[in-house]
Design an enzyme around this catalytic site. Structure first.
Site, PDB file in Angstrom:
ATOM      1  N   VAL A  12       0.829  -1.203   0.000  1.00 29.99           N
ATOM      2  CA  VAL A  12       0.000   0.000   0.000  1.00 29.99           C
ATOM      3  C   VAL A  12       0.863   1.253   0.000  1.00 29.99           C
ATOM      4  CG1 VAL A  12      -1.674   1.343   1.333  1.00 29.99           C
ATOM      5  CG2 VAL A  12      -1.979  -1.131   1.070  1.00 29.99           C
ATOM      6  N   VAL A 118      -3.934   5.342   7.202  1.00 28.62           N
ATOM      7  CA  VAL A 118      -4.442   4.399   6.205  1.00 28.62           C
ATOM      8  C   VAL A 118      -4.550   2.999   6.805  1.00 28.62           C
ATOM      9  CG1 VAL A 118      -4.017   3.346   3.938  1.00 28.62           C
ATOM     10  CG2 VAL A 118      -3.487   5.769   4.318  1.00 28.62           C
ATOM     11  N   PRO A 121      -7.586  -1.407  11.470  1.00 28.91           N
ATOM     12  CA  PRO A 121      -8.893  -0.820  11.161  1.00 28.91           C
ATOM     13  C   PRO A 121      -8.816   0.710  11.261  1.00 28.91           C
ATOM     14  CG  PRO A 121      -8.913  -1.683  13.376  1.00 28.91           C
ATOM     15  CD  PRO A 121      -7.574  -2.040  12.795  1.00 28.91           C
ATOM     16  N   VAL A 122      -9.012   1.372  10.138  1.00 24.61           N
ATOM     17  CA  VAL A 122      -8.646   2.776   9.992  1.00 24.61           C
ATOM     18  C   VAL A 122      -9.408   3.710  10.930  1.00 24.61           C
ATOM     19  CG1 VAL A 122     -10.250   3.211   8.069  1.00 24.61           C
ATOM     20  CG2 VAL A 122      -8.167   4.581   8.315  1.00 24.61           C
ATOM     21  N   ASP A 148     -13.662   2.455  -0.454  1.00 24.22           N
ATOM     22  CA  ASP A 148     -14.975   1.850  -0.684  1.00 24.22           C
ATOM     23  C   ASP A 148     -15.781   2.680  -1.683  1.00 24.22           C
ATOM     24  OD1 ASP A 148     -14.604  -0.123   1.517  1.00 24.22           O
ATOM     25  OD2 ASP A 148     -14.638   1.691   2.731  1.00 24.22           O
ATOM     26  N   THR A 149     -15.701   4.012  -1.527  1.00 17.86           N
ATOM     27  CA  THR A 149     -16.415   4.912  -2.429  1.00 17.86           C
ATOM     28  C   THR A 149     -15.881   4.801  -3.847  1.00 17.86           C
ATOM     29  OG1 THR A 149     -17.064   6.488  -0.692  1.00 17.86           O
ATOM     30  CG2 THR A 149     -16.828   7.364  -2.923  1.00 17.86           C
ATOM     31  N   ARG A 151     -14.363   2.220  -5.209  1.00 15.90           N
ATOM     32  CA  ARG A 151     -14.808   0.927  -5.748  1.00 15.90           C
ATOM     33  C   ARG A 151     -16.276   0.981  -6.152  1.00 15.90           C
ATOM     34  NH1 ARG A 151     -11.936  -2.436  -0.799  1.00 15.90           N
ATOM     35  NH2 ARG A 151      -9.999  -2.982  -1.871  1.00 15.90           N
ATOM     36  N   HIS A 175     -15.252   2.013   7.799  1.00 21.33           N
ATOM     37  CA  HIS A 175     -14.593   1.279   6.714  1.00 21.33           C
ATOM     38  C   HIS A 175     -14.553  -0.179   7.161  1.00 21.33           C
ATOM     39  CE1 HIS A 175     -11.880   0.006   3.606  1.00 21.33           C
ATOM     40  NE2 HIS A 175     -10.907  -0.267   4.455  1.00 21.33           N
TER      41      HIS A 175
END
Length: 308
Positions: A12, A118, A121-122, A148-149, A151, A175
């Site tokens: 990442v 990032v 769990p964010v 998520d948005t 995607r 998230h």
């Protein structure tokens, strides 16, 4: 603008560095990683391509060299297993993350520095960072539901054969398992998305479920997300660098929007040079409002159980 990526030797972090290099917007990129050789290798690989794309300073460093950074991007963390929820990572990642925060504090931070979380769990780690670093809430942001948005929009566009950049639809909340889609304000080229042919209630349900399972799908197929998350990280950093005042679904500690306080969660947020400038409380459908409240309760319950 100087950006230091903590965990930049991983998938990442290195993908985020590449996205930042390709855009040529930030002037300096520092790579930090527990594996010093990996950090040096990633920085060197990026440096080798610099003559082809942008004039930037790119190098590996340490916390002391990072203390004058404008933005700290924290991507370090243990990888999620295929059948593991993001919240299940808490017990394995909090200790690691706390150590990173302690190192940042020991080295020192600029008073106006921004911390961009990032690592998963964010939402939990964003709330933890805000508490441990004792920074104003505006200066601590999490990636939240940005990925998520992205995607969600891309999958909608693919299935309905639309231009992806003209699909505007949000995923808000945690998230993770309690995220929810916001169809009430979704648009395509400024038109209500729910009125577009094919965007039926059945389609809406199916595309959200596919979005929700996208992380596990990518892990199963290639081992973990990289390119898309790198691009969404860059999108937030560029909103900061250019003081865009762009509305993004980042995670921040809430100050009263939708009746929420003290929990880090994604709601529409104006992002600019000073970080999270304000929350935008757009009207939600009743079921969306209920989903947001449920998501906040789930995060509060989890945060209460961690050992920071």
């Amino acid at each position: 603008m100087k950006v230091s990526i903590i965990g930049g030797g991983g998938r990442v972090g290195s993908n985020a560095a590449f996205a930042l290099q390709c855009a040529g917007i930030v002037s300096e990129i520092q790579i930090l990683d527990a594996n010093a050789d990996m950090a040096e290798g990633e920085a060197l690989d990026l440096l080798h391509g610099s003559s082809s794309i942008a004039d930037q300073r790119i190098y590996a460093g340490d916390y002391n060299r990072a203390k004058d950074s404008d933005v700290f991007v924290i991507t370090a963390g243990l990888r999620r297993k295929p059948d593991e929820s993001r919240l299940d990572l808490i017990n394995r990642n909090v200790a690691l993350f706390s150590g990173i925060l302690d190192s940042m504090k020991a080295a020192g931070l600029r008073k106006d520095a921004l911390v961009f979380v990032v690592s998963n769990p964010v939402d939990i780690l964003t709330q933890l960072a805000a508490a441990k670093l004792n920074l104003p809430w505006q200066q601590v942001l999490g990636l939240g539901t940005m990925l998520d948005t992205a995607r969600f929009r891309s999958l909608i566009a693919q299935e309905l054969k639309l231009a992806a950049t003209q699909v505007k639809a949000l995923i808000l909340g945690e998230h993770g398992d309690s995220m929810f889609p916001v169809w009430s304000s979704a648009t395509y080229a400024g038109l209500p998305l729910t009125k577009i042919a094919g965007c039926t209630p059945t389609f809406q349900s199916q595309i959200f479920e596919r979005t929700k399972g996208s992380g596990a799908e990518v892990i199963r197929r290639k081992g973990g997300a990289g390119w898309a998350v790198g691009l969404t990280i860059a999108e937030v950093v560029h909103a900061i660098a250019h003081d865009k005042r762009q509305v993004l679904p980042v995670s921040t500690v809430q100050q009263g929007a939708y009746g929420l306080r003290g929990v880090a969660i994604s709601v529409p947020t104006i992002v600019g040079r000073a970080g999270a400038l304000a929350h935008v409380e757009v009207e939600l459908w009743p079921k969306e409002q209920q989903a947001l409240q449920a998501s906040a309760r789930a995060l509060n319950e989890t945060f209460a159980k961690i050992k920071a």
